[in-house]
Design a protein around this motif. Structure first.
Motif, short mmCIF file in Angstrom:
data_model
loop_
_atom_site.label_atom_id
_atom_site.label_comp_id
_atom_site.label_asym_id
_atom_site.label_seq_id
_atom_site.Cartn_x
_atom_site.Cartn_y
_atom_site.Cartn_z
N PHE A 137 0.82 -1.20 0.00
CA PHE A 137 0.00 0.00 0.00
C PHE A 137 0.87 1.26 0.00
CE2 PHE A 137 -2.55 -3.34 2.00
CZ PHE A 137 -3.57 -3.40 1.06
N ALA A 138 2.00 1.21 0.68
CA ALA A 138 2.93 2.33 0.65
C ALA A 138 3.56 2.49 -0.74
CB ALA A 138 4.02 2.14 1.70
N ALA A 139 3.83 1.37 -1.40
CA ALA A 139 4.39 1.44 -2.75
C ALA A 139 3.39 2.05 -3.72
CB ALA A 139 4.79 0.04 -3.21
N VAL A 140 2.14 1.64 -3.63
CA VAL A 140 1.10 2.20 -4.50
C VAL A 140 0.90 3.68 -4.19
CG1 VAL A 140 -1.36 2.11 -5.06
CG2 VAL A 140 -0.03 0.00 -4.88
N ALA A 141 0.92 4.05 -2.93
CA ALA A 141 0.78 5.46 -2.55
C ALA A 141 1.94 6.28 -3.09
CB ALA A 141 0.70 5.59 -1.03
N GLY A 142 3.13 5.72 -3.11
CA GLY A 142 4.28 6.42 -3.66
C GLY A 142 4.16 6.66 -5.16
N VAL A 143 3.66 5.66 -5.87
CA VAL A 143 3.47 5.81 -7.32
C VAL A 143 2.40 6.86 -7.61
CG1 VAL A 143 2.67 4.62 -9.40
CG2 VAL A 143 4.29 3.50 -7.86
N ILE A 144 1.32 6.84 -6.85
CA ILE A 144 0.27 7.83 -7.03
C ILE A 144 0.80 9.23 -6.72
CG2 ILE A 144 -1.95 8.64 -6.10
CD1 ILE A 144 -2.70 5.67 -5.80
N ALA A 145 1.64 9.35 -5.69
CA ALA A 145 2.23 10.64 -5.35
C ALA A 145 3.11 11.18 -6.46
CB ALA A 145 3.03 10.53 -4.05
N VAL A 146 3.84 10.29 -7.13
CA VAL A 146 4.68 10.72 -8.26
C VAL A 146 3.80 11.24 -9.39
CG1 VAL A 146 6.24 9.90 -10.05
CG2 VAL A 146 6.65 9.28 -7.69
N PHE A 147 2.73 10.52 -9.73
CA PHE A 147 1.84 10.98 -10.79
C PHE A 147 1.18 12.31 -10.43
CE2 PHE A 147 1.61 6.46 -12.30
CZ PHE A 147 2.21 6.71 -13.52
N CYS A 148 0.79 12.47 -9.18
CA CYS A 148 0.18 13.73 -8.76
C CYS A 148 1.19 14.88 -8.78
CB CYS A 148 -0.42 13.58 -7.37
SG CYS A 148 -1.88 12.53 -7.34
N ALA A 149 2.43 14.59 -8.52
CA ALA A 149 3.46 15.63 -8.53
C ALA A 149 3.77 16.12 -9.95
CB ALA A 149 4.73 15.11 -7.87
N LEU A 150 3.42 15.35 -10.96
CA LEU A 150 3.64 15.78 -12.34
C LEU A 150 2.77 16.98 -12.71
CD1 LEU A 150 3.86 12.41 -14.28
CD2 LEU A 150 5.70 14.03 -13.86
N SER A 151 1.63 17.12 -12.08
CA SER A 151 0.75 18.23 -12.39
C SER A 151 1.44 19.55 -12.05
CB SER A 151 -0.54 18.11 -11.58
OG SER A 151 -1.44 19.10 -11.96
N GLY A 152 1.41 20.47 -12.99
CA GLY A 152 2.07 21.76 -12.82
C GLY A 152 3.47 21.81 -13.38
N THR A 153 3.93 20.73 -14.00
CA THR A 153 5.26 20.71 -14.58
C THR A 153 5.30 21.60 -15.82
OG1 THR A 153 5.64 18.47 -13.80
CG2 THR A 153 7.05 19.24 -15.59
N HIS A 154 6.32 22.43 -15.89
CA HIS A 154 6.47 23.37 -16.99
C HIS A 154 7.93 23.33 -17.43
CE1 HIS A 154 5.38 27.02 -19.23
NE2 HIS A 154 6.60 27.43 -18.94
N VAL A 155 8.18 22.85 -18.64
CA VAL A 155 9.55 22.71 -19.13
C VAL A 155 9.69 23.53 -20.41
CG1 VAL A 155 11.28 21.10 -19.98
CG2 VAL A 155 9.72 20.39 -18.18
N GLU A 156 10.70 24.39 -20.45
CA GLU A 156 10.99 25.16 -21.65
C GLU A 156 12.43 24.87 -22.07
OE1 GLU A 156 10.06 29.33 -21.65
OE2 GLU A 156 8.52 29.02 -20.12
N VAL A 157 12.60 24.57 -23.35
CA VAL A 157 13.92 24.32 -23.90
C VAL A 157 14.10 25.28 -25.07
CG1 VAL A 157 15.46 22.65 -24.97
CG2 VAL A 157 13.84 21.91 -23.22
#
Length: 86
Positions: free
Chosen positions: A54-74
């Motif tokens: 359950f901690a592993a699944v929560a960690g994966v979900i946290a990574v996906f949620c952290a992607l929101s708001g990502t802004h990359v300019e090259v």
């Protein structure tokens, strides 16, 4: 909240701008049935590595949620690429 949209913008010198909008919520819907196959694998891997599944699944979900708001300019001398995840 998991990211729902991905926008890619490419600006090249002397060319038209290219804007690509991808609805990620459709991808999440398509990937949802794969969870049925992944859940037993997660529990077996957690038993092998002696971790809490359950901690592993929560960690994966946290990574996906952290992607929101990502802004990359090259930027390069002849082109610019913008990737925005919202």
């Amino acid at each position: 909240m998991i990211p729902l949209f991905l926008t890619v913008r490419v600006r090249a010198a002397g060319a038209r701008d290219v804007n690509v909008w991808l609805p990620l919520f459709l991808i999440w819907i398509l990937l949802a049935p794969l969870l049925i196959l992944v859940i037993p694998v997660v529990f077996v891997a957690a038993a092998i590595f002696e971790t809490n599944p359950f901690a592993a699944v929560a960690g994966v979900i946290a990574v996906f949620c952290a992607l929101s708001g990502t802004h990359v300019e090259v930027s390069a001398p002849d082109a610019e690429v913008l990737v925005d995840i919202t």
